[in-house]
Design an enzyme around this catalytic site. Structure first.
Site, PDB file in Angstrom:
ATOM      1  N   GLU A 132      38.679 -21.319  75.405  1.00 28.81           N
ATOM      2  CA  GLU A 132      37.852 -20.891  76.561  1.00 28.81           C
ATOM      3  C   GLU A 132      36.586 -21.745  76.659  1.00 28.81           C
ATOM      4  O   GLU A 132      36.091 -22.226  75.636  1.00 28.81           O
ATOM      5  CB  GLU A 132      37.416 -19.421  76.352  1.00 28.81           C
ATOM      6  CG  GLU A 132      38.537 -18.435  76.103  1.00 28.81           C
ATOM      7  CD  GLU A 132      39.380 -18.208  77.353  1.00 28.81           C
ATOM      8  OE1 GLU A 132      40.593 -17.961  77.204  1.00 28.81           O
ATOM      9  OE2 GLU A 132      38.833 -18.344  78.461  1.00 28.81           O
ATOM     10  N   HIS A 142      25.637 -16.371  58.189  1.00 28.30           N
ATOM     11  CA  HIS A 142      25.528 -14.925  58.424  1.00 28.30           C
ATOM     12  C   HIS A 142      25.954 -14.100  57.216  1.00 28.30           C
ATOM     13  O   HIS A 142      26.241 -12.916  57.350  1.00 28.30           O
ATOM     14  CB  HIS A 142      26.352 -14.527  59.663  1.00 28.30           C
ATOM     15  CG  HIS A 142      25.809 -15.106  60.931  1.00 28.30           C
ATOM     16  ND1 HIS A 142      26.505 -15.121  62.108  1.00 28.30           N
ATOM     17  CD2 HIS A 142      24.624 -15.718  61.201  1.00 28.30           C
ATOM     18  CE1 HIS A 142      25.772 -15.697  63.054  1.00 28.30           C
ATOM     19  NE2 HIS A 142      24.638 -16.079  62.517  1.00 28.30           N
TER      20      HIS A 142
HETATM   21  N1  APR Z   1      40.826 -21.066  68.103  1.00 26.06           N
HETATM   22  C1  APR Z   1      39.583 -21.444  68.531  1.00 26.06           C
HETATM   23  N2  APR Z   1      38.747 -20.628  69.213  1.00 26.06           N
HETATM   24  C2  APR Z   1      39.180 -19.378  69.477  1.00 26.06           C
HETATM   25  C3  APR Z   1      40.449 -18.898  69.076  1.00 26.06           C
HETATM   26  C4  APR Z   1      41.284 -19.799  68.359  1.00 26.06           C
HETATM   27  N3  APR Z   1      42.508 -19.445  67.940  1.00 26.06           N
HETATM   28  N4  APR Z   1      40.570 -17.599  69.491  1.00 26.06           N
HETATM   29  C5  APR Z   1      39.414 -17.288  70.116  1.00 26.06           C
HETATM   30  N5  APR Z   1      38.585 -18.352  70.116  1.00 26.06           N
HETATM   31  C6  APR Z   1      37.230 -18.443  70.644  1.00 26.06           C
HETATM   32  C7  APR Z   1      36.917 -17.543  71.818  1.00 26.06           C
HETATM   33  O1  APR Z   1      37.243 -18.181  73.036  1.00 26.06           O
HETATM   34  C8  APR Z   1      35.396 -17.377  71.673  1.00 26.06           C
HETATM   35  O2  APR Z   1      34.706 -18.406  72.357  1.00 26.06           O
HETATM   36  O3  APR Z   1      36.378 -18.025  69.613  1.00 26.06           O
HETATM   37  C9  APR Z   1      35.152 -17.558  70.170  1.00 26.06           C
HETATM   38  C10 APR Z   1      34.764 -16.274  69.462  1.00 26.06           C
HETATM   39  O4  APR Z   1      33.507 -15.902  69.960  1.00 26.06           O
HETATM   40  P1  APR Z   1      32.790 -14.600  69.364  1.00 26.06           P
HETATM   41  O5  APR Z   1      33.772 -13.483  69.280  1.00 26.06           O
HETATM   42  O6  APR Z   1      31.519 -14.421  70.117  1.00 26.06           O
HETATM   43  O7  APR Z   1      32.449 -15.008  67.832  1.00 26.06           O
HETATM   44  P2  APR Z   1      31.256 -15.907  67.334  1.00 26.06           P
HETATM   45  O8  APR Z   1      30.937 -16.982  68.303  1.00 26.06           O
HETATM   46  O9  APR Z   1      31.606 -16.316  65.947  1.00 26.06           O
HETATM   47  O10 APR Z   1      30.035 -14.852  67.276  1.00 26.06           O
HETATM   48  C11 APR Z   1      28.819 -15.345  66.748  1.00 26.06           C
HETATM   49  O11 APR Z   1      27.832 -13.152  66.835  1.00 26.06           O
HETATM   50  O12 APR Z   1      28.486 -10.989  66.653  1.00 26.06           O
HETATM   51  C12 APR Z   1      27.745 -11.967  66.030  1.00 26.06           C
HETATM   52  O13 APR Z   1      27.278 -12.337  63.775  1.00 26.06           O
HETATM   53  C13 APR Z   1      28.328 -12.276  64.688  1.00 26.06           C
HETATM   54  O14 APR Z   1      28.798 -14.421  63.678  1.00 26.06           O
HETATM   55  C14 APR Z   1      28.951 -13.654  64.873  1.00 26.06           C
HETATM   56  C15 APR Z   1      28.132 -14.244  65.993  1.00 26.06           C
END
Ligand code: APR
Length: 247
Positions: free
Chosen positions: A219, A123
């Protein structure tokens, strides 16, 4: 049987026997570095703003100043952040496997700061800026009150070098990520809600190739029920434990 609070012995034994490992990381991997994730209720970035308002070409066309300022705020957060033990453990883990491919959805550059080489940034990277018209990366521009600043070459608005919704991912990077998912023996999905394609398709490509699937996430996600191992803890804790077990 577990080798450590979170690490099943069977997983450690499997990892000792394989050469090809692929890893996909998401915003959760940087959460312990103080960078907000996107979808966590209340704390997630998308709980305060909607993606459509800020992370699309239409949003930028409609209000380039607001989009530029939101990314400037996020860039500020990122420049203050440091790699956490999870990033550092991944950089060490790479040395244990002849073929280790690190694929990230994150745009914060923390994997590279932690010492990971050849990070596949699906990204883009928030610390890079590009011309919104020519697409070329712009390293410096003259100080100007204009927000966003104009491209020094053509005058069009500058923009962050990140992939917005409805935009294509860098094709060569995506091809390499898909090839790694299709040929790895173990696929780790770490800190991602597994909802945004094509990144979210990668673990399922690995499943079709017969790889062992390991999810690290406090989660559940759409991948959880298909994973061989679910390590339901923060990556900043689980990954160093995994590294210790493999020592
Ligand atoms: N360790 C591991 N996982 C974690 C932690 C942690 N300390 N804290 C939170 N999480 C998990 C949450 O449970 C969630 O499933 O990380 C995940 C974050 O999910 P999102 O916020 O949706 O982020 P991501 O999956 O990277 O989003 C994907 O969506 O918004 C677009 O381009 C953006 O790259 C991003 C893409």
């Amino acid at each position: 049987m577990t080798a450590a609070p979170q690490i099943p012995l069977r997983l450690v034994e499997s990892l000792r026997k394989v050469d090809r490992v692929a890893v996909l990381t998401g915003a959760g991997t940087s959460a312990e570095s103080g960078i907000p994730t996107f979808r966590q209720a209340q704390t997630g970035l998308w709980s305060q703003f909607s993606p459509e308002e800020l992370a699309t070409p239409m949003a930028f066309a409609e209000n380039p100043k607001r989009v530029w300022e939101w990314y400037a705020w996020r860039r500020e957060l990122v420049t203050k952040a440091r790699p956490n033990p999870g990033h550092l453990a991944l950089a060490q883990l790479a040395r244990r496997f002849p073929q280790f491919t690190l694929i990230t959805q994150n745009v914060d550059g923390l994997h590279q700061q932690a010492g990971s080489q050849e990070v596949l940034e699906l990204h883009g990277n928030i610390l890079r800026t590009k011309c919104s018209r020519e697409g070329r990366v712009v390293e410096k521009w003259t100080d100007t009150p204009a927000v966003p600043p104009p491209c020094p070459h053509c005058g069009a608005h500058l923009r962050p070098d990140v992939v917005w919704f409805h935009e294509a991912l860098p094709q060569e990077t995506l091809d390499r990520a898909m090839a790694a998912a299709a040929s790895c023996q173990v696929f780790f999905s770490i800190g991602t809600s597994t909802v945004v394609s094509p990144a979210a398709d990668l673990p399922f490509i690995a499943i079709r190739n017969g790889a062992v699937i390991v999810e690290i996430n406090p989660e559940p996600t759409p991948l959880t029920e298909s994973a061989d191992y679910v390590l339901a803890g923060p990556s900043g804790m689980v990954l160093p434990e995994l590294l210790t077990c493999l020592a």
